[in-house]
Scaffold this active site. Structure first.
Site, mmCIF file in Angstrom:
data_model
loop_
_atom_site.group_PDB
_atom_site.id
_atom_site.type_symbol
_atom_site.label_atom_id
_atom_site.label_comp_id
_atom_site.label_asym_id
_atom_site.label_seq_id
_atom_site.Cartn_x
_atom_site.Cartn_y
_atom_site.Cartn_z
ATOM 1 N N GLU A 159 0.824 -1.208 0.000
ATOM 2 C CA GLU A 159 0.000 0.000 0.000
ATOM 3 C C GLU A 159 0.861 1.261 0.000
ATOM 4 O O GLU A 159 0.549 2.218 -0.679
ATOM 5 C CB GLU A 159 -0.915 -0.033 1.235
ATOM 6 C CG GLU A 159 -1.932 1.081 1.308
ATOM 7 C CD GLU A 159 -3.069 0.930 0.296
ATOM 8 O OE1 GLU A 159 -3.088 -0.061 -0.446
ATOM 9 O OE2 GLU A 159 -3.917 1.837 0.245
ATOM 10 N N ASP A 160 1.926 1.252 0.780
ATOM 11 C CA ASP A 160 2.650 2.507 1.031
ATOM 12 C C ASP A 160 4.024 2.609 0.395
ATOM 13 O O ASP A 160 4.698 3.629 0.537
ATOM 14 C CB ASP A 160 2.811 2.716 2.549
ATOM 15 C CG ASP A 160 1.467 2.886 3.243
ATOM 16 O OD1 ASP A 160 0.504 3.257 2.553
ATOM 17 O OD2 ASP A 160 1.389 2.642 4.454
#
Ligand code: MN
Length: 722
Positions: free
Chosen positions: A80-81
């Site tokens: 996600e990051d």
């Protein structure tokens, strides 16, 4: 401030303590990888980001999960990051780890807001259904636990919204998975943000009474300890004050102050085997007076979340009641860590595939939030395999059969949505009608008023019975429309053949006579029968020939009367309708479309019976609007007559069930609607009900219609000619 090395050490210690068989090498590699990927990121607290995955991995290790889960916890925010890809993770750490990380990422992406309880229940199921591997949800719960512990760095608005999510989703999930310890912590911290004053009140009280509570608990503990050593039972005893949120909830539920609340204290006796559990129970009841009706044997009947213990409440010195829970060490593990503890025992058995955890799903489905003795076994064991949970654009969760498509979704929302569907978007992208919906998808249906309706192949694409039934209904009705059109055409040509103007049939005085002669409730039914071939047009006309010729003769005279009464200014008639250019003529509201104030209306000068008022969109009005008829249509408007009511009708399609008429009547009474007539016909499991009633205007009518539509089992509520 603890450094990231401190966190790393502490995580590794937890791994060695709780998962001694874990592969330390791959865990170390995962840490290095995640550390590198998150290198430039900081948490809201200002600490390096990697501290978060490290803390989550530590919790995951503490609850006893395996190497793959610990590695996935370290990597859980990488997809996600950071720029890490599924392929990278799969190549470096294996397919299983990559799938776990992807699973956690998917859950992270689910957006939701506070909703009704039933919706929350669907959402929790969605979470379970999305976590094909139970480890996914366990990692996600660990993730939430660490984020909850560090909520102080968030903005007040975020603290509250996150705490609500925790209370509504994560704490109940932890409970269902039997993870008592984590559930308590999630609840206590969330309460601190959701009701700081209520939380503080309890904390203050407990602090004030700490001294007496401690001496009370010490006294009980030594009394039990002494007895156990006297009789030679090996056990471990400790007392505690119940967790803050459980005290809070009891105060609320019982509407009591904390002083009035009984059993704030709980003791645990943990022994080596089940026989000793019952022995200890005997001794406890010998030392203290048991409170009748409070003994529960969750050993012989475990709770649905696998919890096992003996529970009893007894009275201590000064009449203070307290609860004692007696269990074995193994039961204790299960009580603290739930499913995860079970995992620990199974760790070396299977490969962690779905099948192995089938029982978890079954358990989650069966479970009610009540005590084990009142929970009812549900037969729907394969619930999660059979269902898919998706969102409407507004965030409502819709549950559909697995494999469902946008078509199923559209009809689940409303048959009108399905019938006017011209396309669909899944997660904001245009999708085909046959696209399969996945858990957590946001589905939007594009509709158009000029949509042609469902196509035949939708019947093979859709998965749900609901959609299939509604599509079939549409075709049936469509076909009926075709039949009506065909029947009407041949009926009217037959009339012209005998020299009768087909419009005459619409005449409100004549129509009932005609219908009676041909034995139909309405013209459309007769047309449909003719169109279908059940009745010939010649035969129908033959039955009504006499009446028609009689009426034809009086037409011209009446038209003259209408023309004579023309005046300059329009005036309201007693009927609530103003006819342009004509004063004081007879007004009839057509029975086919029963217009009410608010409807766009048009008047038709009948042959002999004044002006008949139709809704402008009434098919009967439209059909007669050909240029040859132009002179007979007049503009009419509603007069201001707020107190008058108008007769109208609604038809209700529904399943045939007991109590339906009662429900309809209850709603009408509640809305203070005057009902003229109410009738219902049932056929092969379906019911068609018709109500004739009085309303003031269209707004009131629509309100009635909406309310009726909300009745369980009702599929459609139509006005005449709709
Ligand atoms: Mn996270």
């Amino acid at each position: 401030m603890e450094t990231r090395e401190d966190h790393y050490q502490s995580m590794m210690q937890a791994v060695q303590r709780y998962s001694p068989a874990a592969d330390l090498d791959i865990i170390e590699r995962a840490f290095a990888y995640a550390d590198n990927k998150h290198a430039k990121q900081l948490r809201k607290s200002g600490e390096p980001y990697i501290i978060h995955p490290l803390s989550v991995a530590e919790i995951v290790a503490e609850i006893g999960l395996d190497t793959d889960a610990i590695v996935a916890a370290l990597l859980h925010d990488c997809l996600e990051d950071t720029d890490a890809s599924y392929e990278d993770i799969s190549r470096l750490f294996g397919e299983t780890v990559a799938e776990l990380v992807e699973g956690v990422t998917k859950l992270t992406r689910v957006q939701y807001s506070t909703m009704e309880e039933q919706q929350m229940e669907n959402l929790r199921k969605m979470f379970m259904a999305m976590s094909k591997d139970i480890r996914v949800i366990l990692i996600k719960i660990a993730d939430r636990l660490h984020n909850t512990r560090t909520l102080e760095y968030q903005t007040p608005a975020k603290q509250i919204s996150k705490s609500m999510e925790t209370m509504e989703i994560y704490a109940p999930l932890a409970h269902r998975l039997g993870m008592q310890k984590i559930k308590w912590e999630l609840e206590d911290v969330s309460l601190q943000y959701l009701d700081p004053a209520g939380y503080q009140l309890i904390i203050d009280y407990l602090k004030q009474n700490e001294g007496s509570a401690n001496s009370f608990m010490d006294a009980v503990q030594s009394k039990i300890t002494k007895r156990l050593s006297d009789v030679g039972i090996h056990g471990s005893i400790y007392g505690r004050v119940k967790h803050t949120y459980s005290i809070y909830r009891k105060m609320r539920a019982q509407n009591k102050t904390i002083e009035e609340l009984y059993d704030l204290y709980a003791f645990r006796v943990i022994v080596d085997n089940i026989a000793d559990c019952y022995n200890v129970l005997g001794h406890i009841h010998d030392l203290f007076n048991p409170v009748p009706g409070r003994f529960k044997d969750y050993i012989s009947t475990p709770k649905p979340n696998m919890y096992q213990s003996l529970h009893t409440t007894v009275i201590g010195s000064q009449g203070i009641p307290f609860e004692v829970q007696i269990r074995t060490w193994e039961m204790h593990q299960t009580a603290e860590y739930g499913v995860a503890a079970h995992w620990k025992y199974k760790q070396n058995v299977g490969d962690g595939t779905e099948k192995e955890f089938e029982w978890v799903r079954r358990l989650l489905e069966n479970q009610q939030d009540t005590e084990a003795d009142d929970y009812i076994h549900s037969l729907k064991v394969d619930m999660f395999d059979d269902e898919v949970f998706v969102f409407t654009p507004k965030g409502k969760v819709i549950s559909l059969p697995a494999g469902s498509t946008p078509i199923d979704f559209a009809y689940a929302i409303h048959s009108a949505i399905g019938n006017s569907m011209i396309g669909a978007k899944i997660n904001n992208r245009i999708a085909g009608y046959e696209a399969q919906l996945h858990n957590g998808d946001i589905v939007e249906i594009l509709t158009s008023k000029s949509a042609k309706g469902p196509s035949r192949d939708w019947l093979t694409i859709c998965q749900s019975n609901q959609a299939r039934i509604k599509i079939k209904q549409w075709f049936k009705r469509e076909k009926r429309d075709e039949n009506i059109q065909r029947g009407k055409a041949s009926f009217e040509s037959e009339l012209r053949h005998i020299g009768v103007d087909p419009d005459l049939i619409q005449d409100p005085e004549l129509l009932p006579v005609v219908l009676k002669k041909v034995s139909f409730d309405q013209l459309d039914d007769m047309y449909a029968a003719i169109g279908y071939g059940g009745l010939t047009a010649a035969k129908a006309v033959g039955r009504i020939k006499d009446e028609l010729t009689k009426a034809t003769k009086s037409v011209s005279a009446n038209r003259d009367i209408l023309n004579l009464s023309k005046q300059d200014a329009p005036a309201a008639t007693a009927s609530g309708v103003i006819v342009e250019d004509i004063d004081s003529c007879m007004i009839k509201f057509s029975r086919c479309c029963t217009p009410v104030p608010g409807d766009d209306i048009i008047g038709y000068i009948t042959k002999g019976f004044g002006v008949s008022v139709h809704r402008r969109d009434c098919p009967n009005a439209k059909a007669a609007q050909d240029p040859a008829q132009a002179g007979r249509w007049v503009r009419v408007t509603w007069a201001e007559s707020p107190d008058s009511t108008f007769a109208t009708s609604l038809q209700i399609d529904s399943v045939d069930r007991d109590g339906l008429m009662l429900d309809i009547a209850t709603i009408l009474t509640g809305l203070r609607i005057r009902v003229n007539e109410i009738s219902s016909r049932a056929m092969s499991g379906k019911a068609l009900s018709t109500i004739n009633f009085q309303v003031h205007n269209l707004e009131e009518l629509e309100n009635v219609r909406n309310r009726l539509h909300g009745i369980s089992g009702v599929t459609e509520v139509r006005r005449g000619t709709d």
